[in-house]
Motif scaffolding. Structure first.
Motif, mmCIF file in Angstrom:
data_model
loop_
_atom_site.group_PDB
_atom_site.id
_atom_site.type_symbol
_atom_site.label_atom_id
_atom_site.label_comp_id
_atom_site.label_asym_id
_atom_site.label_seq_id
_atom_site.Cartn_x
_atom_site.Cartn_y
_atom_site.Cartn_z
ATOM 1 N N LEU A 41 0.798 -1.225 0.000
ATOM 2 C CA LEU A 41 0.000 0.000 0.000
ATOM 3 C C LEU A 41 0.829 1.274 0.000
ATOM 4 C CD1 LEU A 41 -2.860 -1.040 2.425
ATOM 5 C CD2 LEU A 41 -2.887 -1.000 -0.063
ATOM 6 N N ASP A 44 -0.717 4.876 0.774
ATOM 7 C CA ASP A 44 -2.170 4.885 0.598
ATOM 8 C C ASP A 44 -2.846 5.438 1.853
ATOM 9 O OD1 ASP A 44 -4.972 3.678 0.747
ATOM 10 O OD2 ASP A 44 -4.362 3.064 -1.261
ATOM 11 N N LEU A 139 -12.339 -4.358 3.806
ATOM 12 C CA LEU A 139 -12.269 -4.927 2.458
ATOM 13 C C LEU A 139 -13.113 -4.131 1.473
ATOM 14 C CD1 LEU A 139 -12.413 -8.696 3.409
ATOM 15 C CD2 LEU A 139 -10.472 -7.503 2.380
ATOM 16 N N TRP A 141 -13.577 -1.013 1.405
ATOM 17 C CA TRP A 141 -12.831 0.178 1.011
ATOM 18 C C TRP A 141 -11.999 -0.088 -0.250
ATOM 19 C CZ3 TRP A 141 -12.584 5.234 2.368
ATOM 20 C CH2 TRP A 141 -11.497 5.969 1.898
ATOM 21 N N PHE A 142 -11.462 -1.303 -0.343
ATOM 22 C CA PHE A 142 -10.583 -1.647 -1.463
ATOM 23 C C PHE A 142 -11.337 -2.187 -2.682
ATOM 24 C CE2 PHE A 142 -7.793 -1.726 2.240
ATOM 25 C CZ PHE A 142 -6.811 -0.864 1.792
ATOM 26 N N ALA A 146 -11.808 -7.215 -3.735
ATOM 27 C CA ALA A 146 -11.098 -7.501 -2.481
ATOM 28 C C ALA A 146 -12.057 -8.073 -1.449
ATOM 29 C CB ALA A 146 -10.433 -6.226 -1.945
ATOM 30 N N VAL A 191 -6.221 -8.014 0.901
ATOM 31 C CA VAL A 191 -5.725 -6.639 0.740
ATOM 32 C C VAL A 191 -4.360 -6.661 0.046
ATOM 33 C CG1 VAL A 191 -4.950 -4.560 1.943
ATOM 34 C CG2 VAL A 191 -7.038 -5.698 2.680
ATOM 35 N N ALA A 195 -5.655 -5.264 -3.428
ATOM 36 C CA ALA A 195 -5.711 -3.798 -3.290
ATOM 37 C C ALA A 195 -4.777 -3.089 -4.232
ATOM 38 C CB ALA A 195 -5.391 -3.408 -1.862
#
Length: 195
Positions: A41, A44, A139, A141-142, A146, A191, A195
């Motif tokens: 990430l 991020d 999850l 959110w991604f 995901a 993730v 992600a």
């Protein structure tokens, strides 16, 4: 007489070596997940949330493996902090659609696990249901890919663990095995991979 057990007494207690080994393995897996998440990430805006999840995953997994429960005092505040951090990330990036998807992901995963708990209370506990809200939120959110991957990986990991436990004679077909560690591993892996 001192009521605090000595290190020698704890180490010599039945199962102490297995508990220590289990804890070391869980901590090492948590550290590997944390490294993988940070590498994946980078900077991020959601990184603080997944770092929080990876850190809290360690004690949650240990308690669930040893006591077959997921403590509310860890799951509920973590869910609240994760929602707050994701809301702040959404405000900072004006990604309100992503926040709505995350909230929906948490609600839907909570609902699925709740149905599972009502249908088969021996297989899915209420701790799993509460944890599902947290994992679905993160999850979501991604993205839905995901989210689906996290849900699927939890089931696959849980199935593999169950088969291995039976083959190694650590469990029988009727044994209740903790599912929280599989849920956490599936979410963190999703993730890292998606992600």
């Amino acid at each position: 007489m001192n009521s605090i057990p000595t290190i020698r007494a704890v180490v010599r207690a039945p199962g102490a070596a297995a508990r220590i080994t289990l804890r070391v393995v869980v901590v090492m897996c948590g550290l590997a997940a944390l490294i993988g998440l940070v590498a994946r990430l980078g900077n991020d805006r959601a990184l603080p949330v997944v770092v929080l999840l990876a850190v809290v995953a360690v004690p949650l997994a240990i308690v669930d493996l040893e006591e077959h429960r997921l403590p509310n005092h860890l799951v509920l505040p973590t869910t609240l902090v994760a929602a707050t951090l994701l809301t702040a990330a959404a405000v900072a990036t004006e990604a309100f659609d992503v926040l709505v998807r995350a909230l929906l992901g948490g609600a839907v995963m909570f609902g699925l696990y709740l149905v599972g708990a009502l249908a088969s209370p021996r297989s899915v506990g209420m701790g799993d249901v509460k944890l599902a809200a947290l994992l679905g939120l993160v999850l979501g959110w991604f993205g839905w890919s995901a989210w689906v991957a996290g849900l699927t990986l939890a089931i696959v990991i849980g199935g593999v663990v169950a088969v291995l436990a039976v083959l190694l004679r650590r469990a029988t077909l009727s044994s209740a095995l903790p599912f929280g560690p599989s849920m956490l591993a599936g979410a963190l892996a999703a993730v890292i991979l998606i992600a």
